[in-house]
Design a protein around this motif. Structure first.
Motif, PDB file in Angstrom:
ATOM      1  N   PRO A 153      75.288 -49.137  77.643  1.00 25.25           N
ATOM      2  CA  PRO A 153      75.950 -49.223  78.954  1.00 25.25           C
ATOM      3  C   PRO A 153      77.456 -49.434  78.877  1.00 25.25           C
ATOM      4  O   PRO A 153      78.129 -49.389  79.911  1.00 25.25           O
ATOM      5  N   ASP A 154      78.001 -49.668  77.682  1.00 29.27           N
ATOM      6  CA  ASP A 154      79.455 -49.736  77.555  1.00 29.27           C
ATOM      7  C   ASP A 154      80.070 -48.341  77.595  1.00 29.27           C
ATOM      8  O   ASP A 154      81.242 -48.186  77.957  1.00 29.27           O
ATOM      9  N   ARG A 155      79.259 -47.318  77.255  1.00 31.75           N
ATOM     10  CA  ARG A 155      79.758 -45.942  77.254  1.00 31.75           C
ATOM     11  C   ARG A 155      79.114 -45.060  78.319  1.00 31.75           C
ATOM     12  O   ARG A 155      79.706 -44.063  78.728  1.00 31.75           O
ATOM     13  N   VAL A 156      77.908 -45.384  78.737  1.00 30.22           N
ATOM     14  CA  VAL A 156      77.211 -44.595  79.757  1.00 30.22           C
ATOM     15  C   VAL A 156      76.906 -45.495  80.941  1.00 30.22           C
ATOM     16  O   VAL A 156      76.141 -46.452  80.828  1.00 30.22           O
ATOM     17  N   TRP A 157      77.525 -45.189  82.081  1.00 28.55           N
ATOM     18  CA  TRP A 157      77.374 -45.992  83.280  1.00 28.55           C
ATOM     19  C   TRP A 157      76.462 -45.296  84.286  1.00 28.55           C
ATOM     20  O   TRP A 157      76.518 -44.077  84.459  1.00 28.55           O
ATOM     21  N   THR A 158      75.633 -46.085  84.949  1.00 33.44           N
ATOM     22  CA  THR A 158      75.008 -45.648  86.192  1.00 33.44           C
ATOM     23  C   THR A 158      75.862 -46.212  87.326  1.00 33.44           C
ATOM     24  O   THR A 158      76.938 -46.786  87.094  1.00 33.44           O
ATOM     25  N   LEU A 168      89.140 -51.099  84.549  1.00 33.43           N
ATOM     26  CA  LEU A 168      89.170 -49.679  84.870  1.00 33.43           C
ATOM     27  C   LEU A 168      89.312 -48.852  83.600  1.00 33.43           C
ATOM     28  O   LEU A 168      90.189 -49.125  82.782  1.00 33.43           O
ATOM     29  N   PRO A 169      88.461 -47.834  83.414  1.00 31.11           N
ATOM     30  CA  PRO A 169      88.595 -46.991  82.227  1.00 31.11           C
ATOM     31  C   PRO A 169      89.797 -46.071  82.323  1.00 31.11           C
ATOM     32  O   PRO A 169      90.226 -45.703  83.423  1.00 31.11           O
ATOM     33  N   GLY A 170      90.324 -45.687  81.181  1.00 30.90           N
ATOM     34  CA  GLY A 170      91.428 -44.733  81.187  1.00 30.90           C
ATOM     35  C   GLY A 170      90.981 -43.342  81.559  1.00 30.90           C
ATOM     36  O   GLY A 170      91.732 -42.570  82.167  1.00 30.90           O
ATOM     37  N   SER A 171      89.737 -42.992  81.194  1.00 31.25           N
ATOM     38  CA  SER A 171      89.199 -41.672  81.499  1.00 31.25           C
ATOM     39  C   SER A 171      87.699 -41.778  81.715  1.00 31.25           C
ATOM     40  O   SER A 171      87.035 -42.664  81.172  1.00 31.25           O
ATOM     41  N   ASP A 239      82.764 -41.386  70.111  1.00 27.45           N
ATOM     42  CA  ASP A 239      84.078 -40.931  69.646  1.00 27.45           C
ATOM     43  C   ASP A 239      85.016 -42.126  69.737  1.00 27.45           C
ATOM     44  O   ASP A 239      85.594 -42.388  70.787  1.00 27.45           O
ATOM     45  N   GLY A 240      85.155 -42.856  68.644  1.00 33.64           N
ATOM     46  CA  GLY A 240      85.901 -44.099  68.690  1.00 33.64           C
ATOM     47  C   GLY A 240      85.202 -45.061  69.634  1.00 33.64           C
ATOM     48  O   GLY A 240      83.998 -45.282  69.548  1.00 33.64           O
ATOM     49  N   ALA A 241      85.960 -45.617  70.583  1.00 34.16           N
ATOM     50  CA  ALA A 241      85.367 -46.504  71.572  1.00 34.16           C
ATOM     51  C   ALA A 241      84.823 -45.739  72.770  1.00 34.16           C
ATOM     52  O   ALA A 241      84.247 -46.335  73.683  1.00 34.16           O
ATOM     53  N   GLY A 242      85.005 -44.401  72.774  1.00 35.73           N
ATOM     54  CA  GLY A 242      84.584 -43.592  73.907  1.00 35.73           C
ATOM     55  C   GLY A 242      83.495 -42.606  73.555  1.00 35.73           C
ATOM     56  O   GLY A 242      82.634 -42.861  72.710  1.00 35.73           O
ATOM     57  N   VAL A 243      83.530 -41.457  74.229  1.00 31.64           N
ATOM     58  CA  VAL A 243      82.473 -40.456  74.119  1.00 31.64           C
ATOM     59  C   VAL A 243      83.099 -39.072  73.998  1.00 31.64           C
ATOM     60  O   VAL A 243      84.079 -38.769  74.675  1.00 31.64           O
ATOM     61  N   ARG A 244      82.510 -38.257  73.134  1.00 33.54           N
ATOM     62  CA  ARG A 244      82.853 -36.838  73.086  1.00 33.54           C
ATOM     63  C   ARG A 244      81.691 -36.073  73.693  1.00 33.54           C
ATOM     64  O   ARG A 244      80.550 -36.179  73.229  1.00 33.54           O
ATOM     65  N   ARG A 254      86.683 -35.395  76.127  1.00 33.77           N
ATOM     66  CA  ARG A 254      86.660 -36.756  75.605  1.00 33.77           C
ATOM     67  C   ARG A 254      86.894 -37.719  76.764  1.00 33.77           C
ATOM     68  O   ARG A 254      87.770 -37.514  77.598  1.00 33.77           O
ATOM     69  N   ALA A 255      86.094 -38.785  76.847  1.00 31.41           N
ATOM     70  CA  ALA A 255      86.236 -39.761  77.922  1.00 31.41           C
ATOM     71  C   ALA A 255      85.874 -41.144  77.405  1.00 31.41           C
ATOM     72  O   ALA A 255      85.113 -41.287  76.445  1.00 31.41           O
ATOM     73  N   ASP A 256      86.424 -42.143  78.080  1.00 33.04           N
ATOM     74  CA  ASP A 256      86.060 -43.519  77.727  1.00 33.04           C
ATOM     75  C   ASP A 256      84.626 -43.822  78.129  1.00 33.04           C
ATOM     76  O   ASP A 256      83.919 -44.561  77.436  1.00 33.04           O
ATOM     77  N   VAL A 257      84.197 -43.289  79.280  1.00 31.53           N
ATOM     78  CA  VAL A 257      82.831 -43.524  79.758  1.00 31.53           C
ATOM     79  C   VAL A 257      82.276 -42.255  80.387  1.00 31.53           C
ATOM     80  O   VAL A 257      83.025 -41.409  80.891  1.00 31.53           O
TER      81      VAL A 257
END
Length: 452
Positions: A153-158, A168-171, A239-244, A254-257
């Motif tokens: 849930p840190d990378r995939v939000w409902t 607030l996420p950057g992306s 992808d690092g702290a985010g997601v590809r 590429r996004a933070d969440v």
């Protein structure tokens, strides 16, 4: 085994409506809830999302009002307001309130263990009743995307993580172009997050009139949201702290969440209903026009799969309460408003023009530009926009649908909703005298455009 008149399983808006009305009528009511009394709407959906959306909306309004400078948004203050409105995710006062009113409060997951009479077990307690009301709501759709289940849930939000966010996420990559995806994407974009929104269908809100969909899409584009229609999410990976993310067209983002906003699924399963002889339709409890699934068994809200809106859940709750009290009431979903609280707001009711034609209705359609036909938009902002469209049945001389786009469209769509519901003749509507200056005046211009 304790006997009550009614057991309500699930205390979201629909369940609360039933329970409150029956308690007021002097019935002995048991309520079962495994989470928070108030349901998804109060804590993770309608209420927090509208609180969050209001601040950037007001900021934009200030920018269009004479003599005002566009204010800064103070995220900690907005976050604190949101937390107060969702009661800091604490339902103690609600639980105490129901106990004080005489309800038997059962905490935990409920399971139907028998019928004639109906029996429900919650934890170690088993209660029997003449009536059971299933109001268990819905759960978010989780699309079958490669790699999605491996991300937390840190990378995939409902909607839950999105409306209770701390930072607030950057992306963000928002999946879904319906109401949930649009509102969450709009909020994040307005707060400075770089948003990419995916819609598998050909346009945003693709169940609504294409002209309304196009207006919402243009507003998103002006606000810098990257909307990609006709594509879907194929796979995701850390992808690092985010997601590809890899999309259906092969593009990578590429996004933070990743924010899942692709709809919701009824949650009537897991109650033991099939074992009690009650069939489900997928995960929904099928009900008749009285919201009845079987003798003494009722369904309200998202669990029924019928028009999954909070206002419909509350309406069905009123219908069920009346039927349990012997007043005989059928539900009618003819004119349920549908609103997306983006900026400007998008609202609709009844049939689209295409739906009306597909039903063989001799259709008249009129669309008007609201700023061109009324004064109120110009008193509201320096650069107004908005539209109202009506769909009428020539043969019966009544409206069968409408859509609106503009400030406060969630409010003035109800003129059309009442007209569709009550089958008010177009001739009568055309003789109405709306207040000047209001957005509602646009109805007179649109009614004239129908040529009826």
């Amino acid at each position: 085994m304790e006997h009550v008149d009614v057991i309500v399983i699930g205390m979201g808006p629909g369940g609360e409506t039933v329970a409150s009305r029956l308690l007021d009528a002097g019935r002995r009511v048991a309520v079962a809830e495994h989470a928070l009394i108030g349901g998804e709407c109060a804590y993770y959906a309608c209420i927090p999302s509208k609180v969050l959306l209001r601040t950037p909306e007001a900021r934009g309004e200030a920018g269009g009002a004479a003599g005002l400078e566009r204010p800064a948004v103070e995220w900690p203050a907005l976050r604190a307001r949101r937390d107060r409105m969702v009661r800091h995710l604490d339902d103690t006062a609600q639980a105490d309130g129901y106990r004080d009113r005489g309800a038997l409060l059962l905490r935990g997951r409920a399971r139907v263990t028998g019928r004639a009479p109906w029996r429900v077990r919650v934890g170690e307690s088993e209660v029997c009743a003449d009536h059971v009301v299933v109001a268990t709501g819905s759960r978010p759709v989780r699309p079958p995307v490669e790699g999605l289940d491996a991300l937390g849930p840190d990378r995939v939000w409902t909607n839950r993580e999105a409306t209770t966010l701390t930072d607030l996420p950057g992306s963000a990559l928002v999946v879904g172009g319906g109401a949930v995806g649009i509102e969450l994407g709009h909020f994040l974009g307005a707060m400075g997050t770089r948003v990419t929104l995916l819609q598998r269908g050909p346009r945003l809100l693709d169940r609504e009139d294409p002209r309304l969909c196009a207006r919402v899409g243009r507003a998103f584009a002006r606000n810098g949201v990257d909307v990609r229609v006709g594509t879907e999410l194929r796979s995701v990976a850390p992808d690092g702290a985010g997601v590809r993310a890899v999309l259906g067209d092969g593009a990578a983002v590429r996004a933070d969440v990743v924010v899942l906003g692709a709809g919701r699924r009824p949650a009537a399963d897991g109650l033991g209903l099939p074992e009690a002889g009650v069939g489900l339709e997928g995960t929904a409890l099928p009900v008749d026009e009285y919201c009845r699934a079987a003798p003494g068994l009722w369904g309200v809200g998202d669990a029924t799969g019928r028009a999954m809106f909070t206002h419909v859940a509350k309406y069905q709750g009123r219908v069920v309460a009346d039927n349990i009290l012997g007043r005989g009431r059928a539900a009618d979903y003819t004119a349920v408003p549908r609103v997306v609280f983006c900026d400007p707001e998008a609202a609709a009711v009844g049939l689209t023009a295409r739906q009306a034609r597909d039903r063989g209705i001799d259709t008249a359609v009129a669309e008007v530009d609201v700023p061109e036909n009324t004064a109120r938009p110009w008193t509201y902002t320096a650069d107004p926009e908005g539209a109202l469209a009506l769909v009428a049945d020539r043969g019966r001389g009544v409206l069968v649908g409408a859509w609106a786009h503009g400030p406060l469209a969630s409010e003035w769509i109800h003129t059309a909703a009442l007209a569709v519901r009550a089958r008010v003749p177009v001739a009568v509507l055309a003789e109405s005298v709306p207040q000047f200056p209001t957005f509602n005046e646009a109805y007179l211009a649109a009614l004239e455009g129908l040529g009826m």
